[in-house]
Write an enzyme that holds these catalytic residues in place. Structure first.
Site, PDB file in Angstrom:
ATOM      1  N   HIS A 181     -63.062 -20.909 -27.628  1.00 17.42           N
ATOM      2  CA  HIS A 181     -63.802 -21.590 -26.557  1.00 17.42           C
ATOM      3  C   HIS A 181     -63.302 -21.094 -25.197  1.00 17.42           C
ATOM      4  O   HIS A 181     -62.320 -21.592 -24.662  1.00 17.42           O
ATOM      5  CB  HIS A 181     -63.609 -23.100 -26.691  1.00 17.42           C
ATOM      6  CG  HIS A 181     -64.563 -23.930 -25.886  1.00 17.42           C
ATOM      7  ND1 HIS A 181     -65.375 -23.407 -24.893  1.00 17.42           N
ATOM      8  CD2 HIS A 181     -64.863 -25.256 -25.935  1.00 17.42           C
ATOM      9  CE1 HIS A 181     -66.119 -24.394 -24.375  1.00 17.42           C
ATOM     10  NE2 HIS A 181     -65.811 -25.508 -24.990  1.00 17.42           N
ATOM     11  N   HIS A 184     -67.059 -23.292 -20.066  1.00 16.63           N
ATOM     12  CA  HIS A 184     -67.164 -24.674 -19.569  1.00 16.63           C
ATOM     13  C   HIS A 184     -65.971 -25.241 -18.818  1.00 16.63           C
ATOM     14  O   HIS A 184     -65.761 -26.457 -18.820  1.00 16.63           O
ATOM     15  CB  HIS A 184     -67.509 -25.615 -20.746  1.00 16.63           C
ATOM     16  CG  HIS A 184     -68.854 -25.313 -21.347  1.00 16.63           C
ATOM     17  ND1 HIS A 184     -69.226 -25.727 -22.605  1.00 16.63           N
ATOM     18  CD2 HIS A 184     -69.911 -24.630 -20.862  1.00 16.63           C
ATOM     19  CE1 HIS A 184     -70.449 -25.311 -22.874  1.00 16.63           C
ATOM     20  NE2 HIS A 184     -70.890 -24.640 -21.824  1.00 16.63           N
ATOM     21  N   TYR A 186     -62.719 -25.109 -19.367  1.00 21.30           N
ATOM     22  CA  TYR A 186     -61.508 -25.508 -20.095  1.00 21.30           C
ATOM     23  C   TYR A 186     -60.419 -24.438 -19.904  1.00 21.30           C
ATOM     24  O   TYR A 186     -60.586 -23.512 -19.105  1.00 21.30           O
ATOM     25  CB  TYR A 186     -61.847 -25.795 -21.561  1.00 21.30           C
ATOM     26  CG  TYR A 186     -62.819 -26.955 -21.664  1.00 21.30           C
ATOM     27  CD1 TYR A 186     -62.439 -28.229 -21.241  1.00 21.30           C
ATOM     28  CD2 TYR A 186     -64.122 -26.781 -22.102  1.00 21.30           C
ATOM     29  CE1 TYR A 186     -63.329 -29.298 -21.265  1.00 21.30           C
ATOM     30  CE2 TYR A 186     -65.029 -27.850 -22.128  1.00 21.30           C
ATOM     31  CZ  TYR A 186     -64.612 -29.105 -21.704  1.00 21.30           C
ATOM     32  OH  TYR A 186     -65.492 -30.161 -21.713  1.00 21.30           O
TER      33      TYR A 186
HETATM   34  C1  LIG Z   1     -73.285 -33.728 -27.190  1.00 19.25           C
HETATM   35  C2  LIG Z   1     -72.862 -32.371 -26.710  1.00 19.25           C
HETATM   36  C3  LIG Z   1     -71.607 -31.898 -27.044  1.00 19.25           C
HETATM   37  C4  LIG Z   1     -71.209 -30.596 -26.677  1.00 19.25           C
HETATM   38  N1  LIG Z   1     -70.003 -30.119 -27.098  1.00 19.25           N
HETATM   39  C5  LIG Z   1     -69.683 -28.828 -26.883  1.00 19.25           C
HETATM   40  C6  LIG Z   1     -68.518 -28.272 -27.463  1.00 19.25           C
HETATM   41  O1  LIG Z   1     -67.772 -28.919 -28.206  1.00 19.25           O
HETATM   42  N2  LIG Z   1     -68.254 -26.964 -27.191  1.00 19.25           N
HETATM   43  C7  LIG Z   1     -69.068 -26.193 -26.400  1.00 19.25           C
HETATM   44  O2  LIG Z   1     -68.781 -25.012 -26.187  1.00 19.25           O
HETATM   45  N3  LIG Z   1     -70.201 -26.701 -25.880  1.00 19.25           N
HETATM   46  C8  LIG Z   1     -70.537 -27.969 -26.122  1.00 19.25           C
HETATM   47  N4  LIG Z   1     -71.726 -28.462 -25.646  1.00 19.25           N
HETATM   48  C9  LIG Z   1     -72.717 -27.530 -25.064  1.00 19.25           C
HETATM   49  C10 LIG Z   1     -73.683 -27.042 -26.170  1.00 19.25           C
HETATM   50  O3  LIG Z   1     -73.038 -26.250 -27.118  1.00 19.25           O
HETATM   51  C11 LIG Z   1     -74.866 -26.232 -25.597  1.00 19.25           C
HETATM   52  O4  LIG Z   1     -74.391 -25.068 -24.987  1.00 19.25           O
HETATM   53  C12 LIG Z   1     -75.648 -27.057 -24.579  1.00 19.25           C
HETATM   54  O5  LIG Z   1     -76.040 -28.302 -25.134  1.00 19.25           O
HETATM   55  C13 LIG Z   1     -76.886 -26.295 -24.131  1.00 19.25           C
HETATM   56  O6  LIG Z   1     -77.710 -25.995 -25.215  1.00 19.25           O
HETATM   57  P1  LIG Z   1     -79.060 -26.858 -25.512  1.00 19.25           P
HETATM   58  O7  LIG Z   1     -79.900 -26.741 -24.283  1.00 19.25           O
HETATM   59  O8  LIG Z   1     -79.650 -26.175 -26.708  1.00 19.25           O
HETATM   60  O9  LIG Z   1     -78.624 -28.268 -25.766  1.00 19.25           O
HETATM   61  C14 LIG Z   1     -72.099 -29.781 -25.932  1.00 19.25           C
HETATM   62  C15 LIG Z   1     -73.359 -30.287 -25.569  1.00 19.25           C
HETATM   63  C16 LIG Z   1     -73.746 -31.558 -25.945  1.00 19.25           C
HETATM   64  C17 LIG Z   1     -75.116 -32.052 -25.574  1.00 19.25           C
END
Ligand SMILES: Cc1cc2nc3c(=O)[nH]c(=O)nc-3n(C[C@H](O)[C@H](O)[C@H](O)COP(=O)(O)O)c2cc1C
Length: 369
Positions: A181, A184, A186
């Protein structure tokens, strides 16, 4: 002779190194904050199993690499043998249904609070600067953040080693590989971006120096479990968690080229248009990064069915990761195939600790009528 319906790009098979994927719809890593006391729970067996398709690729949620890695309640870990045991039945079920399953290994860095840290110590980071109080944050983060402690140069190899051991543990738990990871805001991102990294040692300053930590982790993990089982997630354009860069395009291209030398399975990049949740970033393109990287490219962020098909048809990516749509539609590949309506996600239940509600109770197509 009847004409055959054209195959949707998202539903075409793809060979990602040693893995034969039957389609290109990936489960994005989604932290659900339901791993009580940082242990994956039996209810995660059903959750991941529901989203498994034969030959489908899934990335499990961000999982802490050490006891300093956590920053949110009820996120899972992978640094002890007990964590490994807790993950095993979840992975087994995905494999029984023919899925290919990577674990996202993570460290929150300063996106944390001393309550999550051993002995109530300060979280660690590339910097001792705290996040700005008005920073855009991950919406599950209903916590305050403690000012971090800057890692000393000679402590950094120890954190690299935590990632190495976490990857080893993930393989022991049965995962097919790990996703590092690096996105974002981190810990890894806190090194990558000049908006957070204010170091003057060999891990700060130039692009090469800021990318050193990430690349050392990639190399260590690849050496431990094999490069073909390693992916990385990056979000150069994201400025969430007070972690932005003054030249995200150069950062992305530098990383893509450096990763070429590591021979890893994939590079997974979050779209500039999307930061965290719904927030819309800018209109920059990932195409230069896609072109700079020689391996499998995965994109994520705001994709729907049509958009995903188009991105593959235009060769802007190899695979598309879906977050919120997959969260709310356990049978997303099937629904795309049949071109039927999707369940709507409920943001209010994304991060609640309930083992069923908003987690395993989204209906399948068959029960939807
Ligand atoms: C509930 C939730 C939890 C997420 N947890 C993570 C995570 O653990 N690691 C990560 O890299 N991104 C995380 N994200 C980002 C998602 O992986 C993804 O990049 C983001 O939702 C955008 O994609 P989408 O438009 O298809 O939802 C999270 C997003 C949501 C909504």
């Amino acid at each position: 002779m009847s004409a055959e319906a054209p195959t949707m790009p998202l539903l075409t098979p793809y060979k990602m190194g040693i893995f034969n994927l039957s389609h290109r719809i990936v489960l994005a890593p989604l932290g659900r904050l339901r791993s009580y006391n940082h242990f994956p729970q039996p209810h995660a067996i059903l959750y991941y199993s529901q989203r498994t398709s034969k030959g489908g690729f899934m990335i499990a949620e961000a999982t802490g690499v050490s006891d300093t890695a956590q920053g949110y309640p009820n996120t899972p870990g992978i640094w002890t043998k007990e964590h490994v045991e807790a993950w095993k039945p979840i992975v087994d079920d995905v494999h029984a249904k023919g899925g290919i399953f990577f674990l996202q290994i993570a460290h929150n860095g300063r996106v944390s609070n001393s309550d999550f840290q051993p002995n109530g110590q300060a979280p660690i980071s590339s910097t001792s600067n705290p996040m700005r109080p008005d920073a855009k944050i991950f919406d599950g983060a209903n916590v305050s953040f403690t000012p971090p402690r800057r890692l000393a140069t000679d402590e950094i190899p120890l954190i690299v080693n935590d990632f190495r051991l976490a990857a080893r543990n993930a393989i022991e738990a049965g995962f097919d590989g790990v996703e590092i990871h690096g996105a974002h805001g981190y810990l890894i991102d806190q090194f990558l971006k000049d908006g957070a990294n204010d170091r003057t040692d060999k891990y700060g300053g130039s692009l090469e120096n800021r990318c050193r930590f990430a690349l050392e982790i990639v190399e260590a993990v690849a050496e431990e479990i094999g490069a073909e089982r390693v992916g990385i997630r990056l979000s150069p354009f994201t400025d969430a968690e007070d972690c932005g860069d003054s030249d995200p395009e150069a950062l992305g291209i530098y990383m893509a080229k450096a990763l070429n030398k590591c021979g890893i399975a994939y590079c997974h990049v979050v779209e500039p248009r999307l930061t965290l949740g719904d927030s819309i970033g800018n209109s920059k393109s990932l195409l230069p990064m896609r072109k700079a990287f020689n391996g499998t490219f995965i994109v994520a962020g705001g994709y729907d069915h049509e958009d995903g098909n188009k991105a593959i048809a235009e060769n802007r990516t190899d695979l598309v990761a879906y977050g919120r749509l997959f969260l709310a539609n356990p049978d997303l590949p099937k629904r795309f195939e049949l071109n039927v309506p999707l369940n709507k996600y409920n943001r209010k239940t994304f991060y609640i600790p309930d083992p069923v509600i908003g987690y395993t109770d989204y209906p399948f197509l068959e029960t939807n009528a």
